[in-house]
Design a protein around this motif. Structure first.
Motif, mmCIF file in Angstrom:
data_model
loop_
_atom_site.group_PDB
_atom_site.id
_atom_site.type_symbol
_atom_site.label_atom_id
_atom_site.label_comp_id
_atom_site.label_asym_id
_atom_site.label_seq_id
_atom_site.Cartn_x
_atom_site.Cartn_y
_atom_site.Cartn_z
ATOM 1 N N PRO A 1 0.765 -1.174 0.181
ATOM 2 C CA PRO A 1 -0.024 0.009 -0.063
ATOM 3 C C PRO A 1 0.989 1.335 -0.027
ATOM 4 N N CYS A 2 0.321 2.269 -0.223
ATOM 5 C CA CYS A 2 0.926 3.856 -0.313
ATOM 6 C C CYS A 2 1.803 3.741 1.183
ATOM 7 N N VAL A 3 2.935 4.377 1.041
ATOM 8 C CA VAL A 3 3.804 4.376 2.246
ATOM 9 C C VAL A 3 3.328 5.760 3.173
ATOM 10 N N LEU A 4 2.472 6.580 2.584
ATOM 11 C CA LEU A 4 2.065 7.538 3.322
ATOM 12 C C LEU A 4 0.671 7.289 3.989
ATOM 13 N N CYS A 5 -0.057 6.902 3.160
ATOM 14 C CA CYS A 5 -1.727 7.027 3.735
ATOM 15 C C CYS A 5 -2.137 5.579 3.833
ATOM 16 N N GLY A 6 -1.517 4.606 3.221
ATOM 17 C CA GLY A 6 -1.954 3.087 3.216
ATOM 18 C C GLY A 6 -2.899 2.802 2.126
ATOM 19 N N ILE B 1 1.249 7.596 -8.697
ATOM 20 C CA ILE B 1 0.822 8.842 -7.534
ATOM 21 C C ILE B 1 -0.273 8.179 -6.859
ATOM 22 N N CYS B 2 -0.376 8.245 -5.563
ATOM 23 C CA CYS B 2 -1.384 7.701 -4.831
ATOM 24 C C CYS B 2 -2.623 8.318 -5.143
ATOM 25 N N ASP B 3 -3.980 7.673 -5.344
ATOM 26 C CA ASP B 3 -5.090 8.450 -5.419
ATOM 27 C C ASP B 3 -5.602 9.054 -4.359
ATOM 28 N N ARG B 4 -5.155 8.668 -3.195
ATOM 29 C CA ARG B 4 -5.709 9.279 -1.863
ATOM 30 C C ARG B 4 -4.960 10.460 -1.428
ATOM 31 N N CYS B 5 -3.613 10.264 -1.416
ATOM 32 C CA CYS B 5 -2.853 11.312 -0.777
ATOM 33 C C CYS B 5 -1.936 12.030 -1.612
ATOM 34 N N GLY B 6 -1.979 11.677 -2.864
ATOM 35 C CA GLY B 6 -0.851 12.488 -3.813
ATOM 36 C C GLY B 6 0.556 12.143 -3.680
HETATM 37 ZN ZN LIG Z 1 -1.314 7.713 -0.234
#
Ligand SMILES: [Zn+2]
Length: 317
Positions: free
Chosen positions: A45-50, A71-76
């Motif tokens: 998963p995204c390392v920032l927001c999961g 690019i993560c769709d949730r946190c960018g």
């Molecule tokens: Zn993210």
């Protein structure tokens, strides 16, 4: 197959293949590529927001490594996804990193130290614009990933004390013998001075396998009155002319994450830091909060449209 955001041929797999084939660094590139293919990639998963939804940006980096930037769709946050494994990163830095960069194994530490002195002067300028300005002379400075120690050498006359650590045995030896600095071979400092401290992390966080975990580990070493200074290469600076406006030069096997001001602020909050100062360079000063995590929000600037805006500056060049 997912549609690629950067649709130009040069951002695709075929171009990466040709780059590997024709590069003067072919041999090193293929050795490194075999290593990450052997170890397999991490579909995490995204390392920032999961988050688990991503938009594909491109399929090759400056050397022709066939790794996807997304690019993560949730946190960018822009990141290599799937990611290379932690063991790969360790072997890569030990055996391949320098050869890939410089085409040779011998390191010109004197030249490195010159570059580090420039960085050190720039960092001091930045700190003088922050709330740590009046306190600099009272701070004990601890740099993690200090290499040969040129940044610490620049800080030394301005601070209470300086010390550093790095896993690079040769760099540490050079800094101790030539610059007379208090350095040790270690990922984290094994001893810490009392009193207020300034931790430095210069061009390290973008290389770490899990930057959220790294920031939390550093926070566990810190007291409430300490500061953490961070610099990473900012993705939005590419639009200002860094990397000749070329995202493909900026995208780099060794960079696990590609931060903007917005995503660094969000990551810092996730790790429980208050952000005292942060810009698009990305240069930042943080302070640990009492909370394990602070509320964060996605910056409106961290979008696929922003990636296309950066790419347009290359085409306009
Ligand atoms: Zn993210």
């Amino acid at each position: 197959m997912a549609q690629r955001l950067l649709r130009h041929f040069r951002y695709g797999k075929t171009f990466a293949f040709l780059r590997r084939l024709t590069s003067s660094r072919s041999k090193s590139i293929n050795a490194v590529r075999s290593l990450y293919l052997e170890q397999g990639l991490d579909n995490r998963p995204c390392v920032l927001c999961g988050g688990s939804e991503f938009t594909l940006i491109c399929e090759g980096d400056r050397y022709g490594f066939d790794l996807d930037k997304q690019i993560c769709d949730r946190c960018g946050l822009v990141q290599t996804s799937p990611a290379v494994k932690k063991d790969f990163l360790n072997t890569f830095y030990r055996d391949h990193y320098r050869r890939l960069y410089t085409k040779r194994m011998e390191v010109d530490h004197a030249r490195l130290v010159d570059e580090q002195h420039d960085k050190g002067r720039r960092f001091l300028q930045f700190l003088k614009s922050t709330e740590a300005a009046g306190q600099l002379a009272d701070l004990a400075v601890i740099e993690m990933g200090c290499s040969s120690g040129g940044i610490l050498d620049t800080f030394k006359p301005h601070c209470r004390s300086v010390q550093g650590c790095d896993l690079d045995v040769e760099a540490i030896r050079y800094g101790k013998e030539t610059l007379g600095l208090d350095l040790e071979v270690s990922e984290f400092p094994t001893h810490l001075p009392d009193g207020p401290r300034l931790f430095l992390l210069s061009h390290v966080l973008e290389h770490t396998h899990d930057p959220l975990v790294s920031l939390k580990q550093i926070k566990s070493l810190m007291s409430a009155q300490d500061y953490l200074f961070i610099e990473v290469p900012g993705i939005n600076m590419v639009a200002e002319g860094d990397y000749k406006n070329d995202l493909k030069s900026y995208f780099h096997l060794a960079h696990v994450c590609d931060f903007s001001e917005g995503t660094l602020r969000a990551l810092a909050a996730r790790a429980g830091y208050e952000v005292l100062s942060c810009n698009e360079t990305v240069t930042a000063l943080l302070r640990p909060s009492d909370e394990a995590e602070l509320p964060w929000r996605r910056s409106e600037k961290d979008t696929p449209e922003n990636i296309l805006r950066i790419e347009a500056t290359r085409q306009a060049r």
